[in-house]
Write a protein that holds these residues in place. Structure first.
Motif, PDB file in Angstrom:
ATOM      1  N   SER A   1     -26.214  11.801  -7.849  1.00  9.22           N
ATOM      2  CA  SER A   1     -27.537  12.106  -7.299  1.00  9.22           C
ATOM      3  C   SER A   1     -27.797  11.262  -6.038  1.00  9.22           C
ATOM      4  O   SER A   1     -28.541  11.685  -5.154  1.00  9.22           O
ATOM      5  N   VAL A   2     -27.132  10.114  -5.945  1.00  9.63           N
ATOM      6  CA  VAL A   2     -27.271   9.283  -4.742  1.00  9.63           C
ATOM      7  C   VAL A   2     -26.685  10.034  -3.535  1.00  9.63           C
ATOM      8  O   VAL A   2     -27.294  10.113  -2.462  1.00  9.63           O
ATOM      9  N   HIS A   3     -25.489  10.615  -3.728  1.00  4.94           N
ATOM     10  CA  HIS A   3     -24.872  11.414  -2.656  1.00  4.94           C
ATOM     11  C   HIS A   3     -25.794  12.571  -2.262  1.00  4.94           C
ATOM     12  O   HIS A   3     -26.063  12.805  -1.082  1.00  4.94           O
ATOM     13  N   THR A   4     -26.242  13.309  -3.280  1.00  3.91           N
ATOM     14  CA  THR A   4     -27.052  14.503  -3.025  1.00  3.91           C
ATOM     15  C   THR A   4     -28.291  14.145  -2.206  1.00  3.91           C
ATOM     16  O   THR A   4     -28.583  14.794  -1.191  1.00  3.91           O
ATOM     17  N   ASN A   5     -28.976  13.092  -2.612  1.00  3.61           N
ATOM     18  CA  ASN A   5     -30.185  12.694  -1.880  1.00  3.61           C
ATOM     19  C   ASN A   5     -29.855  12.230  -0.471  1.00  3.61           C
ATOM     20  O   ASN A   5     -30.557  12.557   0.485  1.00  3.61           O
ATOM     21  N   HIS A   6     -28.771  11.470  -0.354  1.00  2.00           N
ATOM     22  CA  HIS A   6     -28.378  10.970   0.965  1.00  2.00           C
ATOM     23  C   HIS A   6     -28.076  12.132   1.919  1.00  2.00           C
ATOM     24  O   HIS A   6     -28.617  12.191   3.034  1.00  2.00           O
ATOM     25  N   TYR A   7     -27.223  13.076   1.480  1.00  4.34           N
ATOM     26  CA  TYR A   7     -26.827  14.158   2.384  1.00  4.34           C
ATOM     27  C   TYR A   7     -27.972  15.133   2.650  1.00  4.34           C
ATOM     28  O   TYR A   7     -28.044  15.709   3.729  1.00  4.34           O
ATOM     29  N   ARG A   8     -28.886  15.264   1.676  1.00  2.61           N
ATOM     30  CA  ARG A   8     -30.059  16.110   1.937  1.00  2.61           C
ATOM     31  C   ARG A   8     -30.900  15.477   3.051  1.00  2.61           C
ATOM     32  O   ARG A   8     -31.459  16.161   3.905  1.00  2.61           O
ATOM     33  N   GLY A   9     -30.953  14.162   3.048  1.00  2.00           N
ATOM     34  CA  GLY A   9     -31.668  13.435   4.104  1.00  2.00           C
ATOM     35  C   GLY A   9     -31.019  13.654   5.465  1.00  2.00           C
ATOM     36  O   GLY A   9     -31.706  13.877   6.471  1.00  2.00           O
ATOM     37  N   VAL A  10     -29.680  13.598   5.496  1.00  2.00           N
ATOM     38  CA  VAL A  10     -28.958  13.815   6.760  1.00  2.00           C
ATOM     39  C   VAL A  10     -29.225  15.228   7.268  1.00  2.00           C
ATOM     40  O   VAL A  10     -29.461  15.452   8.459  1.00  2.00           O
ATOM     41  N   VAL A  11     -29.201  16.193   6.352  1.00  2.00           N
ATOM     42  CA  VAL A  11     -29.454  17.595   6.708  1.00  2.00           C
ATOM     43  C   VAL A  11     -30.808  17.724   7.395  1.00  2.00           C
ATOM     44  O   VAL A  11     -30.932  18.340   8.463  1.00  2.00           O
ATOM     45  N   SER A  12     -31.834  17.101   6.825  1.00  2.00           N
ATOM     46  CA  SER A  12     -33.161  17.289   7.434  1.00  2.00           C
ATOM     47  C   SER A  12     -33.290  16.484   8.729  1.00  2.00           C
ATOM     48  O   SER A  12     -33.883  16.949   9.690  1.00  2.00           O
ATOM     49  N   GLU A  13     -32.655  15.314   8.789  1.00  2.00           N
ATOM     50  CA  GLU A  13     -32.738  14.499  10.008  1.00  2.00           C
ATOM     51  C   GLU A  13     -32.124  15.198  11.227  1.00  2.00           C
ATOM     52  O   GLU A  13     -32.637  15.114  12.328  1.00  2.00           O
ATOM     53  N   TYR A  14     -30.995  15.907  11.007  1.00  2.00           N
ATOM     54  CA  TYR A  14     -30.277  16.538  12.131  1.00  2.00           C
ATOM     55  C   TYR A  14     -30.507  18.053  12.225  1.00  2.00           C
ATOM     56  O   TYR A  14     -29.771  18.739  12.915  1.00  2.00           O
ATOM     57  N   PHE A  15     -31.489  18.572  11.502  1.00  2.00           N
ATOM     58  CA  PHE A  15     -31.770  20.017  11.507  1.00  2.00           C
ATOM     59  C   PHE A  15     -30.536  20.840  11.145  1.00  2.00           C
ATOM     60  O   PHE A  15     -30.227  21.847  11.780  1.00  2.00           O
ATOM     61  N   LEU A  16     -29.824  20.373  10.137  1.00  2.00           N
ATOM     62  CA  LEU A  16     -28.633  21.090   9.686  1.00  2.00           C
ATOM     63  C   LEU A  16     -29.015  22.040   8.541  1.00  2.00           C
ATOM     64  O   LEU A  16     -30.160  22.046   8.080  1.00  2.00           O
ATOM     65  N   LEU A  17     -28.038  22.799   8.087  1.00  2.00           N
ATOM     66  CA  LEU A  17     -28.243  23.690   6.946  1.00  2.00           C
ATOM     67  C   LEU A  17     -27.658  23.050   5.698  1.00  2.00           C
ATOM     68  O   LEU A  17     -26.740  22.243   5.785  1.00  2.00           O
TER      69      LEU A  17
END
Ligand code: AMP
Ligand code: ZN
Ligand code: FE
Ligand code: FE
Length: 278
Positions: free
Chosen positions: A221-237
């Motif tokens: 869940s740490v990975h999932t939360n981290h990468y979801r954060g990256v997705v929103s920070e860089y306007f990724l999908l």
């Protein structure tokens, strides 16, 4: 309830155990409404898989999983919504598959030099029409009794850094991302939690990566939360899936790793706007 989309899975066209027909049928039974089939270096499952999808009421997205190298590390890039008839794409994939055969031959030669008498023919028989990979080598070693388990093959011999390890063709992630976009698709970094430093991730984002696979069986869940954060920070999908191979130990995971339909709609919107701005 929103529809479930599993956007990462393999068939007999690479190292999966189920045929495209068996896979689509099993996906329907597992409650999935949208799937992306993402064989390693092959789009051989299409267009048939799309037709089976219509038969079973499952939307099938044409995908692929490419291997690239960053700082000596194998990084996997998923492509979605590909034009699987694109000549350029088909030529590249065929080239990658030929390179895979050469690599399998090098791995077998290394095994032979350390007294594991595996034959390349046994490996190719295991691979059948699929892109040959280390899973076929591991299975062939088990078949012939050279080791006790599939996992042991990776741990003792063919895993990264093992005595019979061999690298793949050296494709850069930028080249992988370009190949996918020139075939009309979107590119996603697969299972970043397994290996990808944020430094490498930044290089990929600058190279035009469209999104990240946030949900994957190897992610905590740490990975999932981290990468979801990256997705929103860089306007990724955001993507996600089971990386289902069938057989082996992960046979029951279909239906447990998915993103909702809204994520797929966001991908379609992105595709629509990029294609209109080209
Ligand atoms: P290849 O494409 O030939 O490098 O093989 C990669 C595939 O091997 C991955 O998609 C996994 O299914 C499997 N694999 C890689 N490393 C391991 C490992 N340490 N243990 C078990 N399976 C592995
Ligand atoms: Zn695989
Ligand atoms: Fe992978
Ligand atoms: Fe995979």
């Amino acid at each position: 309830m929103s529809l479930k989309a599993d956007l990462h899975m393999h068939t007999t066209f690479s190292d999966g155990m189920l045929s495209p027909y068996e896979l689509v049928k099993k996906c329907k039974q597992s409650g999935l409404s949208i799937i992306a089939i993402t064989d390693h270096d092959s789009v051989g499952a299409f267009p048939d898989a799309v037709e089976y999808g219509k038969e079973f009421g499952v939307e099938v997205i044409a995908g692929v999983e490419l291997s690239a190298m960053v700082e000596e590390k194998d990084v996997h890039i998923l492509g979605y919504f590909l034009d699987y008839t694109n000549k350029h794409l088909l030529e590249y994939l065929e080239f990658f598959r030929i390179e895979r055969v050469k690599r399998a031959q090098r791995i077998v030669a290394k095994l032979n030099s350390i007294n594991v008498p595996l034959k390349i023919e046994s490996v190719m028989e295991r691979a059948g029409h699929g892109s040959v990979g280390r899973p076929h080598i591991a299975s062939a070693m088990v078949d012939h009794g050279y080791i006790h388990s599939y996992q042991e093959a990776f741990e003792k011999f063919i895993g990264s850094g093992g005595p019979a390890y061999e690298k793949k063709f050296n494709l850069s992630p930028v080249e992988a991302i370009k190949l996918i976009s020139s075939s009309g698709g979107l590119s996603f970094l697969a299972h970043p939690g397994r290996y990808t430093s944020d430094e490498v991730l930044n290089i990929l984002i600058k190279s035009g990566l469209d999104g990240i696979e946030v949900t994957h069986p190897s992610h905590s869940s740490v990975h999932t939360n981290h990468y979801r954060g990256v997705v929103s920070e860089y306007f990724l999908l955001e993507s996600g899936g089971s990386d289902f191979h069938g057989g082996r130990k992960n046979d029951d995971i279909l239906g447990s790793y998915y993103v909702d339909e809204a994520k797929v709609n966001m991908m379609k919107h992105r595709l629509f706007s990029t294609n209109n701005s080209r």
